[in-house]
Design a protein around this motif. Structure first.
Motif, PDB file in Angstrom:
ATOM      1  N   LEU A 183       0.828  -1.205   0.000  1.00  0.00           N
ATOM      2  CA  LEU A 183       0.000   0.000   0.000  1.00  0.00           C
ATOM      3  C   LEU A 183       0.860   1.251   0.000  1.00  0.00           C
ATOM      4  O   LEU A 183       0.584   2.219  -0.737  1.00  0.00           O
ATOM      5  CB  LEU A 183      -0.922  -0.018   1.226  1.00  0.00           C
ATOM      6  CG  LEU A 183      -1.852   1.194   1.381  1.00  0.00           C
ATOM      7  CD1 LEU A 183      -2.797   1.309   0.187  1.00  0.00           C
ATOM      8  CD2 LEU A 183      -2.638   1.096   2.688  1.00  0.00           C
ATOM      9  N   ALA A 223       2.315   1.688  -3.455  1.00  0.00           N
ATOM     10  CA  ALA A 223       1.310   2.161  -4.411  1.00  0.00           C
ATOM     11  C   ALA A 223       1.030   3.646  -4.240  1.00  0.00           C
ATOM     12  O   ALA A 223       0.848   4.384  -5.228  1.00  0.00           O
ATOM     13  CB  ALA A 223       0.020   1.350  -4.247  1.00  0.00           C
ATOM     14  N   LEU A 275      -2.589  -0.718  -7.067  1.00  0.00           N
ATOM     15  CA  LEU A 275      -2.385  -1.459  -5.813  1.00  0.00           C
ATOM     16  C   LEU A 275      -2.178  -2.945  -6.059  1.00  0.00           C
ATOM     17  O   LEU A 275      -1.363  -3.597  -5.392  1.00  0.00           O
ATOM     18  CB  LEU A 275      -3.583  -1.238  -4.887  1.00  0.00           C
ATOM     19  CG  LEU A 275      -3.552  -1.977  -3.538  1.00  0.00           C
ATOM     20  CD1 LEU A 275      -2.346  -1.557  -2.724  1.00  0.00           C
ATOM     21  CD2 LEU A 275      -4.840  -1.718  -2.760  1.00  0.00           C
TER      22      LEU A 275
END
Length: 358
Positions: free
Chosen positions: A27, A30, A37
């Protein structure tokens, strides 16, 4: 089964922690790089699992090979620093290699444009995670070592306590046997029939006591059997001069106590009380239970003006030491000598249950 179950639970917990870390790292990647993701998860999550397994085993064996109390601190710091740097480099390299292979398949959900900055960040993160793994392993090793040392100390204390109790118990039988043989010897000339009866009683007494010798604790009822058998032996010698009164609480009969704890006190009462009185005397034994306490009181009369007799202190000293070894501060013994009587009072935990093997 009981050993493998905690290990399985630990493995499941570690797997869940690694999955959680992998998802967090994916996460973060990303968000920082503005990439899908799913791509970040497919790249970072497997790499995190592989890294966690490898560093976990590496940190475990290095911590065992370089214990805190067995190697110089600088050596430990140097080895762990090199291992952490190598682990961080290995993780960054593995991420780059996995990403390069993924890009070859030209699949939309695989592969990311990893920059040198991102790889450097994962390298630093890998170093920190390895250092954390080392710290956790050292804490676990120290915890296990402290628990092991504590268990060994407790076991040594228990063995020492049991040895002391056995030593104290072995003092009782020869002492009582010596006094009984002296009594039999004295009776052989003046009362041969009484000497024979006393010999039979003595044999029965030791047959009963040997049956209880393998126990660390017996019930009050079993102790009373020994005492009554002993008094039957002394009754042959003293006849009507020896009077005995009992006040026994039925609730105390199942309470546990060390074997032959009261008998030496009764023997002292006969030897230093009844034996020194021309007309004999009375011995009063009271045993009761008051809540969580077992209370024992032995009272015997003395000849008025009779000087205090100093023996070898076997009875009272033995009782005091055995109580201290078995119960510590939870038990106490007190004695009081007045002009015409002597009294011993014992207070100890009222424990019930099966008799314990020694």
């Amino acid at each position: 089964m009981s050993v493998s179950l905690p290990k399985r639970r630990g493995a499941v917990v570690m797997l869940l922690v690694c999955l959680a870390l992998g998802l967090v790292f994916a996460l973060a990647l990303a968000i920082m790089t503005q990439v899908p993701l799913l791509n970040a998860v497919l790249l970072v999550l497997p790499a995190t699992l592989v890294y966690a397994i490898g560093t976990g085993f590496s940190a475990f064996y290095l911590c065992r090979a370089y214990p805190l109390h067995g190697r110089p601190p600088l050596t430990i710091i140097g080895v762990m620093t090199v291992a952490a740097l190598f682990a961080g480099l290995l993780w960054a390299t593995f991420l780059q290699f996995s990403n390069s292979v993924s890009l070859l398949f030209d699949v939309p959900c695989l592969g990311l444009p990893l920059s040198q900055t991102v790889l450097a960040a994962f390298f630093c993160l890998g170093v920190l995670l390895y250092c954390l793994a080392v710290a956790v392993h050292y804490l676990l090793h120290e915890f296990v070592r402290a628990r092991t040392a504590e268990q060994r100390e407790l076991q040594a204390q228990l063995m020492a306590q049991q040895a002391q109790l056995r030593m104290l118990r072995t003092q009782i039988d020869p002492h009582f046997l010596f006094n009984s043989l002296n009594s039999i010897s004295a009776l052989t000339t003046v009362n041969p029939a009484g000497a024979r009866e006393m010999t039979v009683q003595l044999a029965s007494f030791f047959r009963l006591s040997l049956g209880l010798d393998a126990h660390r604790h017996i019930t009050v009822g079993q102790e009373l059997q020994l005492i009554r058998h002993f008094l039957a032996i002394e009754q042959v010698r003293f006849g009507e001069r020896l009077q005995v009164e009992e006040d026994i609480d039925a609730a105390a009969l199942d309470c546990l106590l060390p074997p032959m704890l009261i008998q030496p006190l009764v023997e002292n009462a006969v030897k230093h009380g009844v034996c020194g009185m021309l007309d004999g005397g009375c011995i009063t034994l009271r045993i009761g239970r008051a809540g969580s306490l077992l209370q024992i009181t032995l009272h015997n009369l003395l000849e008025i003006g009779q000087p205090e007799q100093r023996g070898n202190g076997m009875g009272l000293d033995n009782v005091r030491q055995r109580l201290a070894s078995a119960y510590g501060h939870e038990a106490s013994v007190h004695w009081l000598r007045e002009t015409d009587h002597f009294e011993v009072s014992i207070s100890m935990p009222a424990q019930t249950g099966q008799t314990e093997q020694g």
